[in-house]
Design an enzyme around this catalytic site. Structure first.
Site, PDB file in Angstrom:
ATOM      1  N   GLU A  70      -5.967   9.751  17.042  1.00 27.09           N
ATOM      2  CA  GLU A  70      -6.491  11.116  17.060  1.00 27.09           C
ATOM      3  C   GLU A  70      -7.371  11.385  15.845  1.00 27.09           C
ATOM      4  OE1 GLU A  70      -2.925  10.862  19.588  1.00 27.09           O
ATOM      5  OE2 GLU A  70      -3.353  10.277  17.523  1.00 27.09           O
ATOM      6  N   GLU A 117      -9.694  -1.521   5.781  1.00 29.19           N
ATOM      7  CA  GLU A 117      -8.454  -1.696   6.526  1.00 29.19           C
ATOM      8  C   GLU A 117      -8.709  -1.561   8.021  1.00 29.19           C
ATOM      9  OE1 GLU A 117      -3.941   0.186   6.935  1.00 29.19           O
ATOM     10  OE2 GLU A 117      -5.391   1.122   5.593  1.00 29.19           O
ATOM     11  N   GLN A 130       0.825  -1.203   0.000  1.00 30.09           N
ATOM     12  CA  GLN A 130       0.000   0.000   0.000  1.00 30.09           C
ATOM     13  C   GLN A 130       0.861   1.255   0.000  1.00 30.09           C
ATOM     14  OE1 GLN A 130      -2.027   0.816   3.705  1.00 30.09           O
ATOM     15  NE2 GLN A 130      -3.786   1.704   2.654  1.00 30.09           N
ATOM     16  N   TYR A 183       0.420   4.782   0.540  1.00 31.59           N
ATOM     17  CA  TYR A 183      -0.353   5.938   0.992  1.00 31.59           C
ATOM     18  C   TYR A 183       0.569   6.980   1.644  1.00 31.59           C
ATOM     19  CZ  TYR A 183      -5.143   4.136   0.311  1.00 31.59           C
ATOM     20  OH  TYR A 183      -6.334   3.699  -0.213  1.00 31.59           O
ATOM     21  N   SER A 184       1.134   6.638   2.803  1.00 31.72           N
ATOM     22  CA  SER A 184       1.915   7.600   3.583  1.00 31.72           C
ATOM     23  C   SER A 184       3.181   8.032   2.856  1.00 31.72           C
ATOM     24  CB  SER A 184       2.304   6.998   4.940  1.00 31.72           C
ATOM     25  OG  SER A 184       1.157   6.764   5.727  1.00 31.72           O
TER      26      SER A 184
END
Length: 395
Positions: A382, A240, A122, A124-125
């Site tokens: 968060e 996910e 994946q 993404y980040s």
């Protein structure tokens, strides 16, 4: 077949197909991943049985099991110490392609996910875009019938083993950041891709940084419309976050803890099993784990009815990961100084040598270290609380 008969069928299958080596690989898991070769061996066994994707619709290779049967199967596999399967293809990309993919994409990719021919990671980040994913900068610029990809992705789980990667890329800088993001599928063998492994505190490599230098990708690999990848990404993230059965993990942790407290003593020499203070701590997290189980079952019920998990997936992500960390802390408290020796070599299933301390405490420290990240990856706690505040509480 009723659920009792089905559970017995699963147990018989595990007894005949889950070898001692595979069980050992499952026992030595210190994160959501098992040793890669064992994982893929177990994947192939389940694929041959037709059981590798129980949550998929039957028309795409799913089992057609009821909600309770799927839950029973996952529970029995976990308690039998079967290696965990890689979730990026089966749990995340597959359901997303079934919903958003073109007929051609589904026909090509879904069978390869099922067979294990394609192993996905994946993208993404990024180094500057983690929790604030909308600020990602990896670019995809149109060049004829292709896109040219430039940038990098980080914390890419098992990229060193993957032959495919699904990525969020920026295709426009106009308007709101979310509106310029697209979702694309990339072959890891493409020229211009470089994978740098990241060694964790436990000495293992589960994460990588992936670099893209003018990587040419066919435009047909775009999933959904250009600049509409944010909706695709959010849909995938719900699977996910909400597709993981945390309480089945917790049941395994409870069983392990009870084995530990049966043999370990406090600093004062009191058997842990007779320590009322520790018993109170354990009872508190067991109650929370039971409450979470019912929430997870509600999510499974929503999926069965054709709905998506929605904000409930954020709730289970918070509760599941934070409870998992509490179990890790209790295990570390029980094992005491036995968690101190560094024994990374002993965590490989093939290791046959001596170890320091009891076998049931071998993974305790590595689990504790690895699981500190669980409230960060897949969306920080968060961020999940912000989602709940917005979509559930209307704040």
């Amino acid at each position: 077949m009723n659920d009792t008969q089905f559970r017995e069928q699963v147990r018989e299958f595990l007894k005949s197909h889950l070898s001692a080596d595979l069980r050992r690989a499952g026992e030595l898991m210190t994160s959501v991943f098992a040793e890669y070769e064992a994982t893929m061996q177990w994947h192939r066994i389940l694929y041959q049985q037709g059981w590798v994707a129980p949550d998929w619709p039957q028309e795409y290779g799913g089992t057609g099991w009821t909600l309770s049967q799927r839950y029973i199967f996952q529970e029995e596999c976990k308690l039998a110490n079967a290696p965990a399967l890689l979730p990026m293809g089966l749990q995340m990309l597959g359901p997303m392609l079934i919903h958003y993919g073109t007929a051609e994409q589904k026909e090509h990719y879904l069978p390869r996910i099922l067979s294990g021919e394609d192993v996905w990671c994946q993208g993404y980040s990024e180094p500057g875009a983690g929790s604030d994913l909308a600020s990602l900068s990896t670019s995809a610029n149109a060049d004829g019938s292709d896109y040219l990809i430039n940038g990098s992705k980080i914390w890419t789980s098992y990229a060193q083993h993957s032959n495919k990667i699904f990525c969020l890329v920026r295709t426009s800088k106009e308007g709101k950041p979310q509106r310029g993001i697209s979702f694309i599928l990339i072959d890891m063998a493409s020229p211009g891709i470089k994978v740098d492994p990241i060694v964790g505190l436990d000495g293992r490599v589960e994460q990588c940084q992936v670099f893209f230098d003018n990587v040419r990708v066919p435009a047909k690999n775009l999933v959904g419309e250009e600049n509409q990848g944010w909706a695709v990404a959010k849909y995938l993230l719900e699977f996910e976050r909400g597709g993981h059965n945390f309480t089945i993990d917790h049941k395994k942790q409870i069983a392990k803890l009870k084995k530990q407290i049966a043999d370990e003593c406090t600093a004062q020499g009191t058997p842990r099993i007779d320590d009322p203070v520790f018993a109170t701590k354990l009872a508190a997290v067991e109650v929370d784990a039971l409450a979470l189980e019912y929430t997870e079952l509600r999510i499974k019920g929503a999926l069965l009815a054709g709905q998506n998990p929605g904000a409930l997936s954020s709730m289970t992500k918070i509760m599941g990961t934070e409870l998992g960390q509490k179990f890790n802390e209790l295990s570390a408290e029980v094992m005491g100084l036995n968690i101190a020796p560094y024994q990374e070599h002993a965590l490989w299933p093939q290791y046959q040598g001596e170890t320091v301390g009891p076998d049931y405490g071998l993974t305790t420290m590595a689990e504790y270290i690895n699981n500190r990240a669980s409230t960060i990856y897949g969306g920080t706690a968060e961020i999940q609380r912000d989602i709940i505040a917005k979509h559930v509480l209307g704040l």
